[in-house]
Design an enzyme around this catalytic site. Structure first.
Site, PDB file in Angstrom:
ATOM      1  CB  CYS A  38      14.696  25.087 -34.403  1.00  0.00           C
ATOM      2  SG  CYS A  38      13.549  25.343 -35.743  1.00  0.00           S
TER       3      CYS A  38
ATOM      4  CB  CYS B 282       6.926  21.489 -42.670  1.00  0.00           C
ATOM      5  SG  CYS B 282       7.828  22.983 -42.368  1.00  0.00           S
TER       6      CYS B 282
ATOM      7  CB  CYS C 133      12.457  28.861 -36.313  1.00  0.00           C
ATOM      8  SG  CYS C 133      13.796  28.347 -35.252  1.00  0.00           S
TER       9      CYS C 133
END
Length: 137
Positions: free
Chosen positions: A85, A89, A11
């Site tokens: 959010c 990645c 996050c």
């Protein structure tokens, strides 16, 4: 390389949702799962309302510290879970990527954080059933 599955919760600030998710997974799965959490722009500390909400269920995250998301953390994880959010990645083949759409607890009191905490618990319980079920006796 470990035989147990590893999970990375991501996050942006690594101060609320990802910290609660990591704590739930550690609490519920014990040493059957390797747990990490990180964020692309870590906050100065863990959200006090998240700390309080987790303390209400007997889990202490007051000593946790937000950590920066690294490529190595992703490489070392089997499952990478973003927390709704907008964080992303780095993508590597063979990894499983999930996005859990969760309300942001930032700036909210413990009353607003409790339902988020409880929703995360349900999601973590489902994840455990998939990747690290209880050994059969």
């Amino acid at each position: 390389m470990s035989d147990k599955p590893s999970v990375l919760f991501v996050c942006v600030h690594n101060a609320g949702r990802s910290q609660m998710a990591a704590a739930w997974l550690t609490h519920l799965a014990g040493d059957r799962v390797e747990v990490r959490s990180a964020g692309s722009n870590p906050g100065a500390g863990v959200n006090p309302a998240a700390v309080e909400a987790m303390a209400e269920v007997g889990i202490d995250i007051s000593a946790e510290v937000p950590k920066i998301l690294t490529v190595d953390a992703v490489k070392e994880s089997d499952v990478c879970i973003t927390m709704g959010c907008g964080d992303t990645c780095p993508v590597f083949p063979g990894k499983r990527y999930l996005d859990w759409q969760l309300e942001d607890p930032a700036g909210q009191g413990v009353k607003a954080v409790r339902p988020i905490r409880d929703e995360i618990k349900v999601l973590v319980e489902g994840l455990i059933k998939e990747i690290a079920p209880e050994p059969q006796a």
